[in-house]
Write an enzyme that holds these catalytic residues in place. Structure first.
Site, PDB file in Angstrom:
ATOM      1  N   GLY A   1       0.837  -1.189   0.000  1.00 42.40           N
ATOM      2  CA  GLY A   1       0.000   0.000   0.000  1.00 42.40           C
ATOM      3  C   GLY A   1       0.873   1.240   0.000  1.00 42.40           C
TER       4      GLY A   1
ATOM      5  CD  GLN B   1       3.387   5.925   2.575  1.00 43.80           C
ATOM      6  OE1 GLN B   1       2.419   5.362   2.104  1.00 43.80           O
ATOM      7  NE2 GLN B   1       4.359   5.284   3.197  1.00 43.80           N
TER       8      GLN B   1
ATOM      9  CB  CYS C   1       5.085   2.486   7.507  1.00 42.06           C
ATOM     10  SG  CYS C   1       4.632   3.952   6.564  1.00 42.06           S
ATOM     11  CG  LEU C   2       6.704   0.995   1.561  1.00 35.79           C
ATOM     12  CD1 LEU C   2       6.179   1.211   0.148  1.00 35.79           C
ATOM     13  CD2 LEU C   2       7.820  -0.038   1.571  1.00 35.79           C
TER      14      LEU C   2
ATOM     15  CG  HIS D   1      -0.760   1.528   7.177  1.00 37.11           C
ATOM     16  ND1 HIS D   1       0.139   1.076   8.125  1.00 37.11           N
ATOM     17  CD2 HIS D   1      -0.036   2.353   6.367  1.00 37.11           C
ATOM     18  CE1 HIS D   1       1.330   1.612   7.899  1.00 37.11           C
ATOM     19  NE2 HIS D   1       1.251   2.377   6.826  1.00 37.11           N
ATOM     20  CD  GLU D   2      -0.938   2.610   2.652  1.00 35.32           C
ATOM     21  OE1 GLU D   2      -0.473   3.761   2.625  1.00 35.32           O
ATOM     22  OE2 GLU D   2      -0.256   1.615   2.970  1.00 35.32           O
TER      23      GLU D   2
ATOM     24  CG  HIS E   1       0.328   7.025   5.368  1.00 36.13           C
ATOM     25  ND1 HIS E   1       1.389   7.493   6.122  1.00 36.13           N
ATOM     26  CD2 HIS E   1       0.596   5.716   5.130  1.00 36.13           C
ATOM     27  CE1 HIS E   1       2.245   6.492   6.329  1.00 36.13           C
ATOM     28  NE2 HIS E   1       1.788   5.404   5.747  1.00 36.13           N
TER      29      HIS E   1
HETATM   30 NI    NI Z   1       2.616   3.536   5.732  1.00 34.25          NI
END
Ligand code: NI
Length: 188
Positions: free
Chosen positions: A45, A50, A93-94, A135-136, A139
């Site tokens: 995701g 991000q 998380c990236l 989660h996304e 963000h």
């Molecule tokens: Ni994340």
């Protein structure tokens, strides 16, 4: 095109994303680039903040393997309902490399969003898909998964977060770091 991923503690990751009123060629291109970026980083995701764009756009694909890919692009996603039942699942998380922890969230959700053709959808999701979508969407509101941890757990993670913010824990994909110094912005 693979885009660099913004890391904690870049300010854009605390910004609230703006809704997308019009689906322009730039938005379509952004969605394609975000999918490519997510796959290149082995993520499931990615939210537009991000990649440094505070707009309400997320991409998700929980079918990791080649031939099983099912990319989802969600514009202006809103969680309309959540299950009372919760579930604990490990998240990463990236934008927060090398940090993983167990997060409690509703086990199932109903989400409303638009696709890249402007069509409105309502769908229910459970399990990993519900997890990633929540989660996304967090963000897009400037929320990290570690914000949802109990205070003591967060306190124990702060050193690692400081190291990420200083660029000492770099992942194997291109990134953008936030401006230093970071110490005074960190919540203990
Ligand atoms: Ni994340």
């Amino acid at each position: 095109m693979v885009l660099p991923i913004y890391l904690y503690d870049h300010p854009v990751l605390r910004q609230k994303a703006e809704p997308i009123e019009e689906i322009t060629p730039e938005i379509r291109q952004l969605a394609q680039n975000m999918l490519q970026t997510m796959y290149a980083a082995n993520g499931i995701g990615l939210a537009a903040n991000q990649v440094g764009v505070p707009r309400q756009l997320i991409v998700v694909d929980i079918g990791r393997d080649e031939g099983m890919k099912r990319p989802l692009v969600l514009l202006n996603p809103v969680i309309e309902a959540v299950s009372e039942e919760t579930e604990t699942m490990e998240e990463g998380c990236l934008s927060v490399p090398e940090l993983r922890d167990n997060v409690v969230r509703p086990a199932a959700i109903q989400v409303r969003y638009r696709d890249l053709n402007g069509r409105e959808h309502r769908r229910e999701a459970a399990g990993l898909l519900a997890r990633v979508i929540q989660h996304e969407i967090d963000h897009l509101h400037g929320i990290y998964f570690f914000d949802r941890l109990p205070p003591l757990r967060r306190f124990l993670l702060r050193r690692k977060l400081e190291r990420i913010a200083r660029g000492e824990l770099l992942p194997p994909y291109p990134v953008v770091l936030g401006p230093a110094p970071v110490e005074e912005r960190l919540e203990a």
